[in-house]
Write a protein that holds these residues in place. Structure first.
Motif, PDB file in Angstrom:
ATOM      1  N   GLY A 163       2.934  -3.424  -9.636  1.00  9.41           N
ATOM      2  CA  GLY A 163       2.765  -3.970 -10.831  1.00  9.41           C
ATOM      3  C   GLY A 163       1.854  -5.192 -10.847  1.00  9.41           C
ATOM      4  N   HIS A 164       1.706  -5.936 -11.608  1.00 10.04           N
ATOM      5  CA  HIS A 164       0.970  -7.400 -11.576  1.00 10.04           C
ATOM      6  C   HIS A 164       1.695  -8.414 -11.840  1.00 10.04           C
ATOM      7  CE1 HIS A 164      -2.456  -4.445 -11.549  1.00 10.04           C
ATOM      8  NE2 HIS A 164      -3.200  -5.401 -11.266  1.00 10.04           N
ATOM      9  N   ILE A 165       1.330  -9.657 -11.209  1.00 12.54           N
ATOM     10  CA  ILE A 165       2.125 -10.766 -11.587  1.00 12.54           C
ATOM     11  C   ILE A 165       1.147 -11.754 -12.098  1.00 12.54           C
ATOM     12  CG2 ILE A 165       3.476 -12.795 -10.849  1.00 12.54           C
ATOM     13  CD1 ILE A 165       4.770  -9.884 -10.300  1.00 12.54           C
ATOM     14  N   ALA A 197      13.459  -6.021  -0.293  1.00  9.64           N
ATOM     15  CA  ALA A 197      12.152  -6.111   0.289  1.00  9.64           C
ATOM     16  C   ALA A 197      11.291  -7.127  -0.363  1.00  9.64           C
ATOM     17  CB  ALA A 197      11.214  -4.787  -0.295  1.00  9.64           C
ATOM     18  N   LYS A 198      10.219  -7.647   0.525  1.00  8.90           N
ATOM     19  CA  LYS A 198       9.511  -8.762   0.169  1.00  8.90           C
ATOM     20  C   LYS A 198       8.063  -8.333   0.218  1.00  8.90           C
ATOM     21  CE  LYS A 198       9.181 -12.296   2.928  1.00  8.90           C
ATOM     22  NZ  LYS A 198       9.236 -13.625   3.778  1.00  8.90           N
ATOM     23  N   VAL A 199       7.297  -8.600  -0.660  1.00  8.12           N
ATOM     24  CA  VAL A 199       5.807  -8.343  -0.701  1.00  8.12           C
ATOM     25  C   VAL A 199       4.902  -9.430  -1.167  1.00  8.12           C
ATOM     26  CG1 VAL A 199       5.801  -6.970  -2.598  1.00  8.12           C
ATOM     27  CG2 VAL A 199       4.310  -6.447  -0.968  1.00  8.12           C
ATOM     28  N   LYS A 200       3.853  -9.416  -0.705  1.00  9.99           N
ATOM     29  CA  LYS A 200       2.633 -10.655  -1.239  1.00  9.99           C
ATOM     30  C   LYS A 200       1.975  -9.688  -2.292  1.00  9.99           C
ATOM     31  CE  LYS A 200       2.696 -14.005   1.996  1.00  9.99           C
ATOM     32  NZ  LYS A 200       1.782 -15.002   2.653  1.00  9.99           N
ATOM     33  N   THR A 201       1.360 -10.464  -3.330  1.00 11.30           N
ATOM     34  CA  THR A 201       0.550  -9.964  -4.302  1.00 11.30           C
ATOM     35  C   THR A 201      -0.984 -10.135  -3.808  1.00 11.30           C
ATOM     36  OG1 THR A 201       0.233 -12.138  -5.441  1.00 11.30           O
ATOM     37  CG2 THR A 201       1.817 -10.580  -6.510  1.00 11.30           C
ATOM     38  N   ASP A 202      -2.187  -9.390  -3.981  1.00 18.61           N
ATOM     39  CA  ASP A 202      -3.283  -9.687  -3.672  1.00 18.61           C
ATOM     40  C   ASP A 202      -4.044 -10.483  -4.456  1.00 18.61           C
ATOM     41  OD1 ASP A 202      -3.859  -8.203  -6.011  1.00 18.61           O
ATOM     42  OD2 ASP A 202      -4.680  -6.381  -4.910  1.00 18.61           O
ATOM     43  N   SER A 203      -5.181 -10.710  -4.466  1.00 10.61           N
ATOM     44  CA  SER A 203      -6.093 -11.755  -5.203  1.00 10.61           C
ATOM     45  C   SER A 203      -5.919 -11.217  -6.714  1.00 10.61           C
ATOM     46  CB  SER A 203      -7.465 -11.919  -4.757  1.00 10.61           C
ATOM     47  OG  SER A 203      -8.212 -10.692  -4.766  1.00 10.61           O
ATOM     48  N   ALA A 204      -5.787  -9.808  -7.175  1.00 12.85           N
ATOM     49  CA  ALA A 204      -5.679  -9.636  -8.574  1.00 12.85           C
ATOM     50  C   ALA A 204      -4.258  -9.749  -8.984  1.00 12.85           C
ATOM     51  CB  ALA A 204      -6.085  -8.273  -8.539  1.00 12.85           C
ATOM     52  N   GLY A 205      -3.367 -10.321  -8.249  1.00 13.44           N
ATOM     53  CA  GLY A 205      -1.730 -10.446  -8.725  1.00 13.44           C
ATOM     54  C   GLY A 205      -0.960  -9.069  -8.704  1.00 13.44           C
ATOM     55  N   HIS A 206      -1.795  -8.077  -7.938  1.00 12.45           N
ATOM     56  CA  HIS A 206      -1.255  -6.899  -7.705  1.00 12.45           C
ATOM     57  C   HIS A 206      -0.172  -6.632  -6.342  1.00 12.45           C
ATOM     58  CE1 HIS A 206      -1.295  -2.445  -6.771  1.00 12.45           C
ATOM     59  NE2 HIS A 206      -0.918  -2.472  -8.018  1.00 12.45           N
ATOM     60  N   ILE A 231       5.095  -8.671 -14.556  1.00 13.15           N
ATOM     61  CA  ILE A 231       5.618  -9.838 -14.881  1.00 13.15           C
ATOM     62  C   ILE A 231       4.827 -11.067 -15.117  1.00 13.15           C
ATOM     63  CG2 ILE A 231       7.558 -11.467 -13.911  1.00 13.15           C
ATOM     64  CD1 ILE A 231       8.623  -9.294 -12.294  1.00 13.15           C
ATOM     65  N   THR A 232       4.860 -11.724 -16.200  1.00  9.45           N
ATOM     66  CA  THR A 232       4.326 -12.987 -16.519  1.00  9.45           C
ATOM     67  C   THR A 232       5.369 -13.983 -16.381  1.00  9.45           C
ATOM     68  OG1 THR A 232       2.915 -11.652 -18.242  1.00  9.45           O
ATOM     69  CG2 THR A 232       2.881 -14.157 -18.217  1.00  9.45           C
ATOM     70  N   VAL A 233       4.917 -14.900 -15.423  1.00 15.66           N
ATOM     71  CA  VAL A 233       5.667 -16.001 -15.034  1.00 15.66           C
ATOM     72  C   VAL A 233       5.318 -17.343 -16.208  1.00 15.66           C
ATOM     73  CG1 VAL A 233       5.964 -18.048 -13.433  1.00 15.66           C
ATOM     74  CG2 VAL A 233       5.867 -15.649 -12.651  1.00 15.66           C
TER      75      VAL A 233
END
Length: 132
Positions: free
Chosen positions: A15-17, A69-78, A124-126
């Motif tokens: 997804g996208h954050i 699990a833990k993961v980082k988003t990329d520059s697009a928030g994906h 998710i929208t913070v």
């Protein structure tokens, strides 16, 4: 033109954050700020209820269920994460706190279910800094 990120997993959550802040009230002559892609860490926990997390509102200082699990988003928030079939809670790390603003009918925070051979989309929208 930027292409959307490709999902490269066959089973799990993607997804996208996004982040939105400030005044989001509709007002004549002004536009609401657009959500921005958020570069952050996404934490996947076993299903977590409010009673299993320490905090208030949408921000939590501690999650008291197993981290999966833990993961980082990329520059697009994906983000995307390969996971076994099951139910999970998805949290966004904001500074030293975890953001979750939704729950299901059983009280699980930011729920997501993974099905066999499927990728579940969980955007998710913070928005804890936004006023509506």
């Amino acid at each position: 033109m930027r292409m959307p990120p490709q999902t490269t997993i066959e089973q799990g959550i993607e997804g996208h954050i996004y982040k939105v802040s400030g005044n989001q009230m509709p007002m004549k002559g002004t536009q609401r700020s657009k959500p921005k892609a958020l570069i952050c860490e996404v934490y996947i926990y076993k299903p977590t209820t409010v009673k299993q997390a320490q905090g208030q509102g949408t921000l939590y200082s501690q999650i008291n269920t197993p981290l999966v699990a833990k993961v980082k988003t990329d520059s697009a928030g994906h983000y995307q994460v390969k996971l076994p079939v099951g139910n999970y809670s998805v949290f966004v790390k904001e500074g030293n706190q975890y953001f979750a603003s939704e729950s299901d009918g059983t009280g699980n925070l930011n729920p997501a279910e993974v099905f066999a051979g499927k990728v579940t989309t969980r955007n998710i929208t913070v928005n804890h800094d936004a006023a509506y």
